[in-house]
Each structure stands twice: as C-alpha cells, then as structure tokens.
Design an enzyme around this catalytic site. Structure first.
Site, PDB file in Angstrom:
ATOM      1  N   GLU A 119      -3.078  10.444   2.980  1.00 35.07           N
ATOM      2  CA  GLU A 119      -4.276  10.679   3.783  1.00 35.07           C
ATOM      3  C   GLU A 119      -4.263  12.132   4.234  1.00 35.07           C
ATOM      4  O   GLU A 119      -3.242  12.625   4.731  1.00 35.07           O
ATOM      5  CB  GLU A 119      -4.334   9.751   4.999  1.00 35.07           C
ATOM      6  CG  GLU A 119      -4.647   8.309   4.659  1.00 35.07           C
ATOM      7  CD  GLU A 119      -4.873   7.452   5.887  1.00 35.07           C
ATOM      8  OE1 GLU A 119      -5.850   6.683   5.899  1.00 35.07           O
ATOM      9  OE2 GLU A 119      -4.070   7.551   6.840  1.00 35.07           O
ATOM     10  N   ASP A 122       0.225   5.358   0.562  1.00 29.62           N
ATOM     11  CA  ASP A 122      -0.859   6.192   1.098  1.00 29.62           C
ATOM     12  C   ASP A 122      -0.622   7.687   1.040  1.00 29.62           C
ATOM     13  O   ASP A 122       0.435   8.178   1.448  1.00 29.62           O
ATOM     14  CB  ASP A 122      -1.051   5.898   2.596  1.00 29.62           C
ATOM     15  CG  ASP A 122      -1.744   4.589   2.862  1.00 29.62           C
ATOM     16  OD1 ASP A 122      -2.299   4.020   1.934  1.00 29.62           O
ATOM     17  OD2 ASP A 122      -1.717   4.157   4.031  1.00 29.62           O
ATOM     18  N   GLU A 182       0.838  -1.198   0.000  1.00 30.56           N
ATOM     19  CA  GLU A 182       0.000   0.000   0.000  1.00 30.56           C
ATOM     20  C   GLU A 182       0.874   1.250   0.000  1.00 30.56           C
ATOM     21  O   GLU A 182       1.924   1.284   0.654  1.00 30.56           O
ATOM     22  CB  GLU A 182      -0.908  -0.001   1.235  1.00 30.56           C
ATOM     23  CG  GLU A 182      -1.929   1.105   1.279  1.00 30.56           C
ATOM     24  CD  GLU A 182      -2.924   0.893   2.426  1.00 30.56           C
ATOM     25  OE1 GLU A 182      -3.323  -0.271   2.676  1.00 30.56           O
ATOM     26  OE2 GLU A 182      -3.292   1.890   3.070  1.00 30.56           O
TER      27      GLU A 182
END
Length: 292
Positions: A109, A107, A105
């Site tokens: 955010e 990311d 993953e």
C-alpha cells in the site's frame, strides 16, 4: 534478373518485418488479457493497446481492477507510477488476496503525502484472517517521476517483497512454530486508488486536497511467473519445480547479495516494524518476531 532479385528481396524483407512485428505483438504485455476493471464508473482504463492501465480518484469515487486468474504461489511483477504532487489522503493499494473470513493477503500500500514529502510504502501479510504484521518504508527514489517495479515472490518457503529487484522484506514459513502461513488459498491480484484521509497521511491530520483531483496512478509491464489455478488444478503440477522457469518455487533463502540489499533497506529506509513495537505487544512479540 536484377529486377527479379530486387523484387524477391523486397518480398522477403516485408515477410521478415511481418514476422518480427508479429513476434513483437506476442511478446508485448496486454493487460486486457490479465486484468478486468471492477469498479470506478469509467475512472479505470486500459489504453495503448493494453500496454497501460490507469486508475483515477476524484471526490465522487476511486477505482480498481483485479486479475482474471487466481494464483497459488508465484513471482508477480508490476511497474507502477504513483500519484504525483500533493497526494495526501490517497492510498494506492496493490495486493494479493483470497476470499472469505479466514482470508490470506499479501499487501503493498502506497500512502500519499504532501508535495515534497516522501511516500510511505506500507506492507502487511495476512494468514487465515490474521494480519497485524505491518512494516513501513520510505523509498530511495521519487516513485511519481517514473515507473518502478514492485514484486512479490510467494512460494511454500517464504514471501519476499522487492522494489526494482531489491528485497525490502521477507516473511518465512514458520508453521512448524505455530505461525499460520498462506499456502492453501488461491489469491487474485487486486489494485485500487481510493481516499483514506481519515488515516493515510499523518494519522488523518492531513486531508485530501480535492482541488488537485483527479489523482492518477499508472501500471504497465505486468509479469507473472506463477502457478495458475483452473478448476482446482495448478498449472505447476505438470512442471518440475527444479526447472529454470520454476526456480522461484523452490527458493529457500535469498542469496548473499539479496540478504545484503535487504539489510541495507531495513537499516536505512524502514520507518516502522511491528516486531519492534513493544507498546503494541505488552504481552510479548508475535512468535515470528523472535525467530527472525
């Protein structure tokens, strides 16, 4: 003759405008082609003939979408405009991820905040199910006032996070030193807008103000110069990595300007780096921290 010439000119002009119009349609980014709404019961929408995607959050539910394609390496760009006003408690997540218990993953955010306080851009890299590689940043602009481009460059050599073309973070492939690196698992693009007021703003001290709902984040101008997986085969297998269109695939390092901009961001806007958190790692920092 003059009348015939005028008529021919008009026909030519209309024909030319039709061609230009069709070219504009072809060059326009239609988000319907690349993404599908996955949850939110109508709170996520693709509008303006596929040019704009919006996610919304209210007290009942958030919303989200995912890419139709899976990618194994790519240069992924998307323009986002984040939730304006009092966004405390909300999280807008935009990331690449594979499936399974040992997932990979990458990311972005965006952690909301009270009106007037800056957003926090939270980044992380998971490989084989292991994350804990957080770096957090303030931004040098208001991400709610206009659209800005958030990019992930992922190739066999490194992962680079960028904002409006400015690198903010890089994660090198250090498999030779025993650090797992995302390289075998194809990933989809995911995004969601959701309530996380148990932790997102000041460790959960500031809760979501539902009188401000619905909260909305917007997306446009998606671009993926990437290796698409289809039936186990990569679209990059038939192309030369040295070609101009695939130059990102063989990039080893940032150029000198990229390195300077990266240092500028990290010196002025980084607010958390796991590689500096001695309390978190009393037995010693992760291997990659000692090789940066």
């Amino acid at each position: 003759m003059a009348s015939l010439s005028s008529r021919n000119f008009c026909v030519f002009l209309v024909f030319s405008l039709d061609i230009i119009s069709s070219l504009m349609v072809i060059s326009a980014s239609d988000l319907n082609q690349d993404f599908q709404i996955t949850w939110g019961d109508g709170r996520a929408k693709i509008v303006n003939n596929g040019e704009l995607l919006t996610l919304s959050l209210d007290k009942a539910s958030g919303s989200g979408f995912e890419s139709k394609n899976e990618y194994l390496y790519g240069q992924i760009d998307m323009q986002l405009k984040l939730v304006a006003g009092n966004s405390a408690g909300t999280v807008t997540a935009y990331y690449l991820s594979s499936k399974g218990s040992t997932w990979d993953e990458i990311d972005f955010e965006f952690l909301g905040n009270l009106s007037g306080d800056p957003y926090i851009l939270h980044t992380n890299v998971f490989s084989q199910g292991k994350g804990n590689r957080e770096q957090q940043f303030y931004l040098w602009f208001d991400p709610t006032a206009d659209f800005h481009t958030y990019s992930i460059l992922w190739n066999p050599q490194h992962i680079v996070f960028s904002v409006d073309g400015t690198p903010i973070r890089k994660f090198k492939n250090l498999e030779s030193a025993g650090v797992p690196y995302p390289k075998n698992q194809p990933m989809r693009i995911y995004s969601s807008l959701w309530n996380a007021d148990d932790w997102a703003t000041r460790g959960g001290l500031v809760k979501t103000d539902w009188t401000q709902a619905p909260f909305t984040a917007s997306y446009r101008n998606f671009k993926a110069n990437a290796c698409v997986l289809n039936s186990g085969k990569s679209s990059c297998d038939s192309n030369s990595p040295s070609s101009t269109s695939n130059s990102w695939l063989s990039q080893q390092e940032l150029d000198s300007t990229g390195e300077e901009r990266l240092k500028w961001v990290q010196n002025n806007y980084m607010i958390y780096n796991y590689c500096s958190d001695a309390k978190r790692f009393p037995q010693g920092f992760p291997t990659e921290c000692n090789m940066a």
